[in-house]
Design a protein around this motif. Structure first.
Motif, PDB file in Angstrom:
ATOM      1  N   UNK A 125       0.861  -1.182   0.000  1.00 18.13           N
ATOM      2  CA  UNK A 125       0.000   0.000   0.000  1.00 18.13           C
ATOM      3  C   UNK A 125       0.895   1.229   0.000  1.00 18.13           C
ATOM      4  N   UNK A 126       0.647   2.102  -0.958  1.00 18.86           N
ATOM      5  CA  UNK A 126       1.373   3.360  -1.000  1.00 18.86           C
ATOM      6  C   UNK A 126       0.583   4.403  -0.217  1.00 18.86           C
ATOM      7  N   UNK A 127       1.226   5.157   0.641  1.00 18.19           N
ATOM      8  CA  UNK A 127       0.482   6.208   1.342  1.00 18.19           C
ATOM      9  C   UNK A 127      -0.002   7.270   0.369  1.00 18.19           C
ATOM     10  N   UNK A 128      -1.127   7.891   0.693  1.00 17.89           N
ATOM     11  CA  UNK A 128      -1.712   8.877  -0.212  1.00 17.89           C
ATOM     12  C   UNK A 128      -0.858  10.130  -0.333  1.00 17.89           C
ATOM     13  N   UNK A 129      -0.105  10.435   0.681  1.00 21.20           N
ATOM     14  CA  UNK A 129       0.696  11.656   0.648  1.00 21.20           C
ATOM     15  C   UNK A 129       2.187  11.343   0.515  1.00 21.20           C
ATOM     16  N   UNK A 130       2.517  10.320  -0.260  1.00 19.31           N
ATOM     17  CA  UNK A 130       3.924   9.981  -0.442  1.00 19.31           C
ATOM     18  C   UNK A 130       4.599  11.023  -1.325  1.00 19.31           C
ATOM     19  N   UNK A 131       5.813  11.342  -0.967  1.00 23.47           N
ATOM     20  CA  UNK A 131       6.572  12.363  -1.683  1.00 23.47           C
ATOM     21  C   UNK A 131       7.562  11.660  -2.599  1.00 23.47           C
ATOM     22  N   UNK A 132       7.613  12.018  -3.890  1.00 20.85           N
ATOM     23  CA  UNK A 132       8.598  11.408  -4.779  1.00 20.85           C
ATOM     24  C   UNK A 132      10.010  11.775  -4.335  1.00 20.85           C
ATOM     25  N   UNK A 133      10.914  10.808  -4.408  1.00 23.31           N
ATOM     26  CA  UNK A 133      12.285  11.047  -3.974  1.00 23.31           C
ATOM     27  C   UNK A 133      13.259  10.779  -5.116  1.00 23.31           C
ATOM     28  N   UNK A 134      12.975  11.363  -6.268  1.00 22.66           N
ATOM     29  CA  UNK A 134      13.847  11.180  -7.408  1.00 22.66           C
ATOM     30  C   UNK A 134      15.061  12.084  -7.271  1.00 22.66           C
ATOM     31  N   UNK A 135      16.193  11.571  -7.698  1.00 22.17           N
ATOM     32  CA  UNK A 135      17.416  12.358  -7.704  1.00 22.17           C
ATOM     33  C   UNK A 135      17.475  13.118  -9.023  1.00 22.17           C
ATOM     34  N   UNK A 136      17.422  14.433  -8.953  1.00 20.38           N
ATOM     35  CA  UNK A 136      17.484  15.238 -10.169  1.00 20.38           C
ATOM     36  C   UNK A 136      18.921  15.592 -10.484  1.00 20.38           C
ATOM     37  N   UNK A 137      19.670  16.034  -9.486  1.00 13.42           N
ATOM     38  CA  UNK A 137      21.066  16.386  -9.701  1.00 13.42           C
ATOM     39  C   UNK A 137      21.806  16.240  -8.377  1.00 13.42           C
TER      40      UNK A 137
END
Length: 108
Positions: free
Chosen positions: A94-106
């Motif tokens: 189950x993914x939480x509804x308020x999950x924050x993306x943690x992608x590495x941009x730079x």
């Protein structure tokens, strides 16, 4: 002044044409026959099993187990789902509804 008179003339002509159109007749009331009524879906049987380390909630339809919700004492809850009716369960997180993306941009 000439454009104003043309606009007024067009507006009056449109109003006169709109007044000549009769309103549509009212629709007859809709009656549903028993053959067209939607079939009632069976209610799922829900069984809650308390264990020492987790709570299992089993969902069955017509006696067949199709989903188990596992809520452990420690950690996030997850589902075990029978996707194709074969009896083998697949774990779904189950993914939480308020999950924050943690992608590495730079990275610096």
């Amino acid at each position: 002044m000439r454009t104003l008179s043309y606009c007024l003339l067009l507006w009056l002509a449109g109003a006169a044409l709109a007044a000549d159109i009769p309103p549509p007749p009212p629709l007859p009331p809709a009656t549903a026959t028993p053959s067209e009524a939607p079939a009632a879906e069976p209610e799922p049987e829900v069984r809650v099993i308390e264990k020492a380390d987790a709570t299992h909630t089993e969902y069955r339809v017509n006696g067949q187990l199709y989903m188990v919700k596992v809520r452990p004492k420690v950690g996030p809850e997850y589902f075990l789902i029978d996707e194709n009716g074969s009896g083998s369960m697949v774990r779904r997180e189950i993914m939480p509804k308020n999950s924050v993306p943690r992608w590495v941009i730079k990275r610096f």
